[in-house]
Design an enzyme around this catalytic site. Sequence first.
Site, PDB file in Angstrom:
ATOM      1  N   GLY A 295      -2.630   3.672   1.642  1.00  8.87           N
ATOM      2  CA  GLY A 295      -2.830   4.917   0.908  1.00  8.87           C
ATOM      3  C   GLY A 295      -1.766   5.126  -0.162  1.00  8.87           C
ATOM      4  CB  SER A 296      -0.739   8.295  -1.823  1.00  9.05           C
ATOM      5  OG  SER A 296      -2.056   8.763  -1.850  1.00  9.05           O
ATOM      6  CB  THR A 297       3.148   4.941   0.663  1.00  5.65           C
ATOM      7  OG1 THR A 297       2.161   4.140   1.311  1.00  5.65           O
ATOM      8  CG2 THR A 297       3.446   6.156   1.514  1.00  5.65           C
ATOM      9  CG  PHE A 298       0.387   0.222  -1.745  1.00  7.58           C
ATOM     10  CD1 PHE A 298       1.138   0.207  -0.578  1.00  7.58           C
ATOM     11  CD2 PHE A 298      -0.119  -0.977  -2.231  1.00  7.58           C
ATOM     12  CE1 PHE A 298       1.365  -0.970   0.091  1.00  7.58           C
ATOM     13  CE2 PHE A 298       0.109  -2.166  -1.574  1.00  7.58           C
ATOM     14  CZ  PHE A 298       0.852  -2.178  -0.407  1.00  7.58           C
ATOM     15  CE  LYS A 299      -1.968   7.981  -5.517  1.00 15.51           C
ATOM     16  NZ  LYS A 299      -2.173   9.341  -5.011  1.00 15.51           N
TER      17      LYS A 299
END
Lengths: 667, 394
Positions: A295-299
């Site tokens: 999820g968004s931690t990869f942003k």
Amino acid sequence: MRAGIDSEAARWIAFRMAGVAGLLAAGLAVVAGRAVQLQVVQQDHLGSMARDQYVRPIELKPRRGLVTDRNGATLAADVQAESVFVDPKELPPAPAREPALARLARVLSIDPAGLSRRVAASRRFAWARRRVSPAEAAAVRALRLPGVGFVQEYKRYYPRRELAGQLLGVVGEDGEGLEGVELAEDDELQGEAIHLDSLRDGRARQVFPEEGGTGRVREGARVELTIDQGLQHTAETALSAAVAGAHAKAGMAVVLDPRTGEILALANAPLANPNAVRHPGELRNRAVQDAFEPGSTFKVFSIAGALEERAIGPEDSIFCENGAWHVGRHTIHDHHGLGWVTPARILAESSNVGAGKIAARLGRERLYRTYLAFGFGAPTEVGVQAEARGTVNPPRADISLATMSFGQGVTASALQITTAMAAVANQGLLLRPWLVRRVIDPAGGAVLAQATPTPVRRAVSPETARTMARLLEGVVTDGTGKKARLAGWRAAGKTGTAQKADPLGGYSADKRFSSFVGFAPADAPRVVVGVFVDEPRGDVYGGDVAAPVFKQLAEYALQSMGVPPSFAPAAAKPAPASRAVAEAEPVEFPVVESAAQEAERSARAARGGIAVPALAGLPARPALRTLEQAELMGELTGSGRVVSQSPPAGEVVDRGTRVRLHLAPPG
Amino acid sequence: MASPGPDRTADRGAAAPVDGWLLAAVLALAAFGAVMVYSASAVTAAARTQDQFYFLKRQLLAAGVGLALLLGALRLGYRRFEGLAYPALIFTVFSLLLVLVPGIGKMAGGARRWIGAGPLSFQPAELCKVALVLYLARSLAYKRDKMRLFSIGFVPHIVVTVMLMGLCLLERDLGTCIVLGAVLFAMLFAAGVKLGWLVSAVLFAAPVCWYLITGTHYRLQRWLAFKDPFAYRDGYGFQMVESLLGVGNGGWFGQGLGDGKGKLFYLPAAHTDFIGAVIAEELGLLGMLLLVALYAVFVWRGMRAAFRAGDAFGCYLALGLTTLVGVQAIFNLCVVLVLLPTKGLTLPFVSYGGSSLMTLMGASGLLLSVSAGQGGFLRRGSQAVRLSQAEVAP
């Protein structure tokens, strides 16, 4: 003539007697020939069968080494335990046998049918149950069954029960590591066994040969982990509370030192006690062995890549389509619709559209390379068996490029994500995470192996890393990660709430994977914390479920490391809470114990030596064990029990001094 | 004591010396036996009685008594025993019957073979063998000319022997039974009984033997185990397998005296019936060949004594005793080497067993006494000397 026999008759009798003599001679010749056949021709065959029967190769295993945390607190140790075996030949015969076995099975609380099967299948030896409690051993002795015997063995004991259970793993029946550190460091922990041939008599008793049993064993080495047991405990407590509070399926937490890559804590919830494993699955170290869509931690990593490649500038404005962006036949949605915003805002609000647009500027190839540079798609080589490598494939369509930018359509393990975040915290340099600090020979205290930080590669430049730290600080100060704000230190991090893939295809409507990965202090990071909660219910957002755990762990870690606060705590509000945690710690944990041990050790060193223990009358192995505990070396001559020792008991000597023991058979 | 040396039987006047070779062989076998009994039994004895010398002491005591019997028999001369043949036979039969009486006979290892109490127990079967030889020697010597008559030369001997064999079978002592049969056949054959009768007797006995073996559970099992010991390793084949392993483990020179492993509770009856396996394991092929050589010397000099005997009784007595020891040694070693099924026979002079050792040494005295003869029955070379003695002696 009295003898009256004619010569014809005499000749005839003599002839027949010669025949009898010939037959006897032939018989003796047959015996001699058979002896040659058995003793010369079949010597090898029969002799080897005989040796198989008389000689039992036995292995004297040294005591398995300790596993300690970074401060020397014992996490796993061997204790003595008795094992019960059955000699089927000595058991009562048929009618009385089954009831006898049934009574034994009842006392040992094992399955009677299984015991009967084992006994029926073996000639002279079958285990009844290994490593029983002293009470059970006493109960078995009280049965007074013939043919039931005991063997002294070691039992692995984890004094802190659930603490780091999945990390430590377990050992098998023969003291071999099966999981976790016990498996990964098995060679070091086991030490070198002595192999000797023992003579076994027809009643299955061992007769030790004269020449065995001397010489020194390499003891099982002590393995010192990078884990800090206080932090580990805090991580497990906080994570368990969060998992329970969110009615989640499971949780993981990883705490790293960004400057070295050392794993300070690695927690898996639900917790598992290796002393009493209920089912094998509960010892799974999911933080390392499972990969999931993050999820968004990869942003963090997609935007870091774009900044590094100058696909965007930190102050560029990007249009976020007010929350709905059509890519081909798909539409990407944001939780809060945004207009023209900077990357800082995109991170703070966790805009999928923004991340997707930045990734579109970066391009498929460069996004893929960025992820690889951060270590995704490859094992971290932390030294845990069956590590998940995760899947990162080059995006084949615009939509997959977009989803990959916000962490869907890729998988990674909790450790991989936290390690990649540590690279951001460590000026962009990716370090290999590690778990074993040192391997120490318990006999002399010599360090057999010492781990050092290992750079893997530069993921991004220091400037990009600094920029990212600034942007991520914004997530905590006024973005989705407000609950990660620390009392006294500046924190940086990123929330993530992934939709879980549905086994039937597509994404599940309600199953989430919520996380928070961050570091503190933001300007000079000392600790990186990743918190992951699988399938929370109710509050599903990473900022609500995982961020508070981050706050607890980061505060505990910074406080125990003595990191000066970044700013004076604005309010007195959070401070008492953290102090309370810190104060509660020593009470809850026998840190005191390790301190006492250390005090004793240093006192001994100050006195300049160790008093040699009295060993007279002890058999070889207990004598050696006593010496080992006194940090002395033993040297044996003879066999049997100790009759004399040099230096004598009570003499004060240096640590590691050789004590010569002379043994003689008793009586 | 006379020492072995060159042929001393050359004519040296009236008092001819006994055969030094034969005496040496007997004493060497008994001494060898005592050493091996100690080696084979020390561990078991220590475990059972706390005294590792338990069996050795008893064996040495029996050897001492045996030596006295040997010297006594030698001094008395074998001719005095001719008259004892029938009383000895009757006494033997009586004691064999006594064994079967519960309360007097003692059991050991599934067989009822002993009479007496405590240390004074005795095994009549051992005496039985020598008594049979005495009886046959006397009877054959008397019936010399009528041996070719069926009713006189054949039937009575068969009847007496079969009766003794039957009594032995009642004691479940197949080994003694077989030795008795072998001695009977050797002596009847030598004395001139028609070969055809002997062959018919064997043919007649064959179905009886077959019935005895297959009709008795343990004998049948032993037979099956003998054919494939390793398949019956946990049961009846155990002893044979252990014996084979011990013998094979010995190799050329053995594990060294005292270093055998089979005696460590593996090999049952290590100091009695299976002492041969202990010898083979500890002293190797060398020890086995030495053992066989000692028996060969015994047989050779025993037969020589028979050939040179002064009269028919001495000749048949020497033949019978030599056959008795030779056959028993061969059968015992064949059992140890798994050429024959297990049947419970001791190794003469060597195995532990007071009754056996004392009887055999006493019998050796008789044999030595015969060996002092200068010929006269079968040999006429020194007939002149014998004649003058013979005329004075009776």
